[in-house]
Write an enzyme that holds these catalytic residues in place. Sequence first.
Site, PDB file in Angstrom:
ATOM      1  N   GLU A   1      -7.698  -4.600  -0.506  1.00  0.00           N
ATOM      2  CA  GLU A   1      -8.254  -5.217  -1.707  1.00  0.00           C
ATOM      3  C   GLU A   1      -8.335  -6.735  -1.603  1.00  0.00           C
ATOM      4  OE1 GLU A   1      -6.070  -2.701  -2.020  1.00  0.00           O
ATOM      5  OE2 GLU A   1      -7.285  -1.177  -3.036  1.00  0.00           O
TER       6      GLU A   1
ATOM      7  N   HIS B   1       0.849  -1.186   0.000  1.00  0.00           N
ATOM      8  CA  HIS B   1       0.000   0.000   0.000  1.00  0.00           C
ATOM      9  C   HIS B   1       0.880   1.230   0.000  1.00  0.00           C
ATOM     10  CE1 HIS B   1      -3.015   2.972   1.333  1.00  0.00           C
ATOM     11  NE2 HIS B   1      -3.896   2.135   0.850  1.00  0.00           N
TER      12      HIS B   1
END
Length: 352
Positions: free
Chosen positions: A292, A237
């Site tokens: 995700e 991320h």
Amino acid sequence: MAAETVLSHVDGAAGRLIVRGHDLEALASRSFESVLGLLWRDLAPEPMEEAEIRSALGRARTHAFALLPPLLPATDGLAPVEALRLLLSALADAEEGPHHVLAVAAVPVFAAAIHRRRAGEDPVAPDMDLGQAADFLRMLHGSPAAESHVRALDTYLVTVADHGLNASTFTARVIASTKAGLFSSVIGALCALKGPLHGGAPGPVLDMLDAIGEEGRIRPWLTEALARGERLMGFGHRIYRVRDPRADVLKGAVAGLRDAGGRIRFAEAVEAAALALLAERKPLRPLETNVEFYTALVLEAVGFARESFTNVFAAGRMAGWTAHVLEQEKAGRLIRPQSRYVGPMPASRPGA
């Protein structure tokens, strides 16, 4: 500093997401309507409690559904997120009633109708008496959803409701700062979310799981993918340098879905192998599981097609977008950032 906000803070070093003074983990058991009340508090023109928000959303979903008949055929041939963009554009700035409520209510109505039209089915009218998550799934499938599925979707909507000054939220605030109106602001945010570097990652997580196929192929498949320089979907991320707290919340939500048991066990095995390989290959660059990875499993389990995942993301993030627009409008300041010029300079100034 682009903006000051009371809404949320992302602490990437500590792996914390703070929403109006609450850690995300403390909000995960609350309803989406409750978190909307938290985000809109002191920003919306009229304060509303959770029950009032639930009723207002029900009425607004009915209003949004009434807009569909002449518009839905125009979405044929469009990708789901492009279809959502088109339908949201029908929300006029002259609309009566609170625009922030209508924007949040409209997304599940439109997203479900788009999903069903792509399947050759008629849209299902909303039920004003249901909560947002329950009605979203009912409009999607045409029948009431299992309570475990409603709870999982509710948790997802809460988890993605706001996340600092990300690309789409910043887009919303920039547009809002021009006084263009809330609907224009959130449509711009959706356009930013559409980009594959922002809101397009959950579907490819499932593509990766499908490509691996079985447990015996997990480590060889991942090793070959890394050797080719490919990114492992659902890991790493831009902000978090430790585990994404949203991933932990959604992992708990998936665990409550009994009919996703085999898929979740396989995904956990993939996750463990991927984290081990990434630690071996990139020891100086921590790459942890991100939101995700488990988003893909939640949305698949409750029945969304993977090409519709960005629209479901928008259904949750609309909470934060509307709150940021309200906050920016209250500030009343035009956002006009500076750029650093790196082009050539003229040989001399005119008149010198």
